[in-house]
Scaffold this motif. Structure first.
Motif, short mmCIF file in Angstrom:
data_model
loop_
_atom_site.label_atom_id
_atom_site.label_comp_id
_atom_site.label_asym_id
_atom_site.label_seq_id
_atom_site.Cartn_x
_atom_site.Cartn_y
_atom_site.Cartn_z
N PRO A 192 0.79 -1.21 0.44
CA PRO A 192 0.20 -0.18 -0.36
C PRO A 192 1.51 1.50 0.26
N HIS A 193 2.09 0.94 0.50
CA HIS A 193 2.77 2.50 1.06
C HIS A 193 3.50 2.34 -0.29
N GLU A 194 3.77 1.58 -0.90
CA GLU A 194 4.61 2.09 -2.65
C GLU A 194 3.91 2.38 -3.00
N LEU A 195 2.32 1.79 -3.17
CA LEU A 195 1.40 2.16 -4.29
C LEU A 195 1.55 3.68 -4.08
N GLY A 196 1.34 4.27 -3.31
CA GLY A 196 1.13 6.28 -2.90
C GLY A 196 -0.30 6.36 -1.37
N MET A 197 -0.15 5.28 -0.47
CA MET A 197 -1.55 5.33 0.04
C MET A 197 -0.69 5.74 1.23
N THR A 198 -1.55 6.56 2.38
CA THR A 198 -0.82 6.71 4.18
C THR A 198 -1.01 5.60 4.44
N THR A 199 -0.45 5.28 5.62
CA THR A 199 -0.42 3.53 6.00
C THR A 199 -0.51 3.82 7.51
N THR A 200 -0.70 2.79 8.44
CA THR A 200 -1.11 3.04 9.56
C THR A 200 -1.03 2.00 10.20
N LEU A 201 -0.38 1.75 11.16
CA LEU A 201 -0.17 0.29 11.82
C LEU A 201 -0.93 0.45 13.20
N ILE A 202 -1.57 -0.34 13.51
CA ILE A 202 -2.61 -0.69 14.46
C ILE A 202 -2.03 -1.75 15.34
N VAL A 203 -1.10 -1.26 16.40
CA VAL A 203 -0.75 -2.54 17.50
C VAL A 203 -1.54 -2.33 19.07
N LYS A 205 -2.71 -2.14 22.89
CA LYS A 205 -2.44 -1.78 24.26
C LYS A 205 -1.57 -2.37 25.07
N THR A 206 -1.63 -4.03 24.98
CA THR A 206 -1.39 -4.62 25.76
C THR A 206 -1.15 -6.03 25.01
N LEU A 207 -0.20 -6.30 25.10
CA LEU A 207 0.53 -7.75 24.13
C LEU A 207 -0.45 -9.00 24.38
N ASP A 208 -0.90 -9.59 23.31
CA ASP A 208 -2.59 -10.53 22.75
C ASP A 208 -1.28 -11.94 23.12
N PRO A 209 -1.71 -12.80 24.08
CA PRO A 209 -0.29 -13.85 24.04
C PRO A 209 -1.14 -14.36 22.94
N PHE A 210 -2.08 -14.77 22.33
CA PHE A 210 -2.36 -15.39 21.62
C PHE A 210 -2.20 -15.44 20.01
N ARG A 211 -1.35 -14.59 20.15
CA ARG A 211 -0.89 -13.62 18.77
C ARG A 211 0.84 -14.25 19.23
N GLU A 212 1.26 -13.73 17.87
CA GLU A 212 3.19 -14.16 17.81
C GLU A 212 3.62 -12.72 17.83
N SER A 213 4.60 -12.43 18.66
CA SER A 213 4.92 -11.54 18.76
C SER A 213 5.54 -9.86 17.95
N PHE A 214 5.81 -10.88 17.03
CA PHE A 214 6.48 -9.69 15.53
C PHE A 214 5.64 -9.52 15.27
N GLU A 215 3.39 -9.72 15.54
CA GLU A 215 2.66 -9.50 14.79
C GLU A 215 1.88 -8.15 15.28
N GLN A 216 2.72 -7.52 16.18
CA GLN A 216 2.29 -6.46 17.11
C GLN A 216 3.05 -5.68 17.59
N GLU A 217 4.73 -5.02 17.02
CA GLU A 217 5.27 -4.97 17.57
C GLU A 217 5.31 -3.52 16.48
N ALA A 218 4.83 -2.56 17.30
CA ALA A 218 5.26 -1.66 16.73
C ALA A 218 6.73 -0.87 15.71
N VAL A 219 6.76 -1.70 15.02
CA VAL A 219 7.45 -1.42 14.09
C VAL A 219 7.67 -0.19 13.02
N LYS A 220 8.85 0.60 13.44
CA LYS A 220 8.85 1.58 12.62
C LYS A 220 10.55 1.32 11.26
N THR A 221 9.20 1.65 10.52
CA THR A 221 9.83 1.91 8.72
C THR A 221 9.74 2.82 8.24
#
Length: 243
Positions: A192-203, A205-221
């Protein structure tokens, strides 16, 4: 391990694209439009494991391991099962999304914020239309969306495959340079960003024990313009025009 906030509230960078030009607002569904306390995704995950267990005659742990292997190799379990075993995707989706919606709560503040966004609003999900509509209706936001673009609409090509986004954009006549995408998985925002969209990552508020940790990271790219753990508050602070 004690759960802790992923980020304080909202993050952005000096290079972040603005929302002032946006006239189409595109939202992922799962773990984006509801918090993990709604217990939607754990149920789906369990249903997928059960489907694999019954399909291959495996015990629960073996089925879960195979499920995770499929997910990491193909992006979604469904893609693996279609490509490798030619399953009926509609049967799979009906089975996986046969869940209890009891813990999904009305979110009035999110509904009000989405309603006030200027322009079109669409849901883009790797799940089914029926699942998206059921969940969005329970949250109280379904009526604010023009349409749902689900995995069947993309010919079962899932995000983050570029083809899924291209089919979506063409189907709905969306100009990406005037659009914004909200998503809970960082890799799904690259195209989406490559195509020109403004992008927002939703993380969360507290860690979700049912999802993998990498899927919850506040990734800055460079592909992510904003990061937030409170979508409703973020829309009010960053996206909505001043009253």
């Amino acid at each position: 391990m004690n759960a802790k906030p992923a980020i304080e509230s909202h993050l952005s960078s000096a290079e972040s694209r603005p929302f002032s030009h946006v006239d189409t607002w595109v939202f992922d569904l799962d773990n984006t439009l509801y918090p993990h306390t709604s217990r939607v995704w754990p149920q789906i995950d369990q249903r997928i494991t059960l489907y694999i267990s019954e399909l291959f005659g495996l015990d629960g742990l073996s089925a879960q391991a195979l499920q995770k292997y499929f997910y990491h190799k193909y992006g979604t379990t469904l893609k693996a099962l279609i490509d490798e075993y030619n399953i009926d995707p509609h049967d799979f989706l009906d089975f996986a999304h046969d869940i209890d919606h009891t813990d999904i709560e009305l979110n009035h503040s999110l509904g009000e914020a989405i309603e006030r966004l200027p322009g079109r609003k669409l849901i883009l999900t790797n799940g089914s239309r029926k699942h998206a509509e059921n969940v969005a209706r329970k949250i109280g936001i379904l009526d604010h969306f023009e349409d749902v673009f689900d995995i069947a609409a993309s010919n079962f090509v899932p995000k983050p495959d570029r083809r899924a986004y291209e089919i979506f954009l063409d189907r709905h006549g969306v100009e990406p340079s005037r659009s914004a995408m909200f998503e809970d998985i960082a890799k799904n925002l690259t195209v989406p960003h490559e195509l020109g969209m403004t992008t927002t990552l939703i993380v969360p508020k507290t860690l979700d024990p049912f999802r993998e940790s990498f899927e919850q990271e506040a990734v800055k790219t460079p592909d992510i313009d904003y990061i937030t753990n409170d979508l409703a508050d973020f829309l009010c602070a960053y996206a909505l025009p001043a009253k």
